[in-house]
Design an enzyme around this catalytic site. Sequence first.
Site, PDB file in Angstrom:
ATOM      1  N   GLU A   1      33.648  -7.325  23.291  1.00  0.00           N
ATOM      2  CA  GLU A   1      32.756  -6.173  23.207  1.00  0.00           C
ATOM      3  C   GLU A   1      31.390  -6.568  22.652  1.00  0.00           C
ATOM      4  OE1 GLU A   1      32.995  -3.312  24.513  1.00  0.00           O
ATOM      5  OE2 GLU A   1      35.023  -3.622  25.250  1.00  0.00           O
TER       6      GLU A   1
ATOM      7  N   TYR B   1      30.278   2.942  19.410  1.00  0.00           N
ATOM      8  CA  TYR B   1      30.836   2.463  20.669  1.00  0.00           C
ATOM      9  C   TYR B   1      31.872   1.359  20.431  1.00  0.00           C
ATOM     10  CZ  TYR B   1      31.646  -0.331  24.703  1.00  0.00           C
ATOM     11  OH  TYR B   1      32.298  -1.050  25.665  1.00  0.00           O
TER      12      TYR B   1
ATOM     13  N   ASP C   1      30.036   3.565  27.334  1.00  0.00           N
ATOM     14  CA  ASP C   1      29.029   2.545  27.614  1.00  0.00           C
ATOM     15  C   ASP C   1      28.182   3.017  28.792  1.00  0.00           C
ATOM     16  OD1 ASP C   1      30.528   2.063  29.946  1.00  0.00           O
ATOM     17  OD2 ASP C   1      30.324  -0.111  29.783  1.00  0.00           O
TER      18      ASP C   1
ATOM     19  N   CYS D   1      30.653   2.660  41.174  1.00  0.00           N
ATOM     20  CA  CYS D   1      29.574   3.620  40.894  1.00  0.00           C
ATOM     21  C   CYS D   1      28.454   2.911  40.136  1.00  0.00           C
ATOM     22  CB  CYS D   1      30.132   4.801  40.086  1.00  0.00           C
ATOM     23  SG  CYS D   1      29.011   6.218  39.975  1.00  0.00           S
TER      24      CYS D   1
ATOM     25  N   CYS E   1      30.148   4.732  47.586  1.00  0.00           N
ATOM     26  CA  CYS E   1      30.914   5.981  47.547  1.00  0.00           C
ATOM     27  C   CYS E   1      32.152   5.924  48.432  1.00  0.00           C
ATOM     28  CB  CYS E   1      30.023   7.154  47.952  1.00  0.00           C
ATOM     29  SG  CYS E   1      28.684   7.490  46.788  1.00  0.00           S
TER      30      CYS E   1
ATOM     31  N   CYS F   1      35.073   4.911  46.469  1.00  0.00           N
ATOM     32  CA  CYS F   1      35.286   5.620  45.207  1.00  0.00           C
ATOM     33  C   CYS F   1      36.465   6.585  45.325  1.00  0.00           C
ATOM     34  CB  CYS F   1      34.024   6.385  44.819  1.00  0.00           C
ATOM     35  SG  CYS F   1      34.214   7.320  43.273  1.00  0.00           S
TER      36      CYS F   1
ATOM     37  N   CYS G   1      32.824  14.419  43.651  1.00  0.00           N
ATOM     38  CA  CYS G   1      31.669  13.998  42.853  1.00  0.00           C
ATOM     39  C   CYS G   1      30.533  15.009  43.017  1.00  0.00           C
ATOM     40  CB  CYS G   1      31.201  12.620  43.308  1.00  0.00           C
ATOM     41  SG  CYS G   1      29.653  12.079  42.543  1.00  0.00           S
TER      42      CYS G   1
END
Length: 329
Positions: free
Chosen positions: A74, A157, A175, A230, A237, A240, A246
């Site tokens: 991270e 975060y 994020d 995305c 798309c 997705c 969406c």
Amino acid sequence: MTAPTKPPHSSPADTVPGPPPGEQPSPAAPDPTAAGRASGARLHSPVIDWFEEHARDLPWRRPEAGAWGVMVSEFMLQQTPVSRVLPVYEQWLARWPRPADLAAESPGEAVRAWGRLGYPRRALRLHGAAVAITERHGGDVPADHAQLLALPGIGEYTAAAVASFAHGQRHAVLDTNVRRVFARAVTGVQYPPNATTAAERKLARALLPEDEKTAARWAAASMELGALVCTARNESCRRCPIAAQCAWRLAGKPAHDGPARRGQTYAGTDRQVRGKLLAVLRDAHAPVPQAALDRVWHEPVQRARALDGLVADGLVEPLPDGLYRLPLT
């Protein structure tokens, strides 16, 4: 986990099914949090199913990585792509498999091992967190979110990410990738604000599944969806799993209508000069004279400003007689 149905992962067609004939897309909800509560249950299964099939095999996702491996990843992944992180991550964990191993070294060694990942203050913060983990928690990364947040260099975060990804807890992990998915899928805009807002945090909490393990999987899955499908540009798309619901796609993909998105420049900036100065110090195992640093950049005022900044940030330690080294304490 398993889900009742599998999503339409990809279609041979280049387009995604829209609303049935005669129906118009629903207008964007005025309250994104209410929209999140309504949308969450419909989004969870397809996104998590997609993740089960398409998630990348990354070392920090493997069980043997443990909480320390997740924490290291991270820190390294902030503003840095996976491809650049992978080799440094592997070397880091081989050298310092536990926080106590890193804490026993000087901060300068952390900066040296950071290499060219950029934003080297992250190396100092990770070293500081390792010291605190060793002193306060017996060398084990804590599972408690509040204890994680109390570590130096750990923000909201990172604390949420470690608690969720390493310990399977229920936290909103926001994020850039997740924020973009939520902005498009739920609020119907192309990009989220430049900085995370209270409204985004409320929306993320509203979208969290109630079940703790499912919530942790959702956090990882929505992040991967933003990273692979995305994306900020050239979104796919047709691949997705939630394209058909969406809000941004159903609205016709309206162009971004907010403040200009911040671009990142590097060439000719103080960041570039700082990187060149640090490269000299990383490659040296003895103090470096000023003359060696002067050779890395032609413009003396900018070079001096960059060096002063490195000293102020604790990344470089000045010594008598015009010598410099990476920090020992």
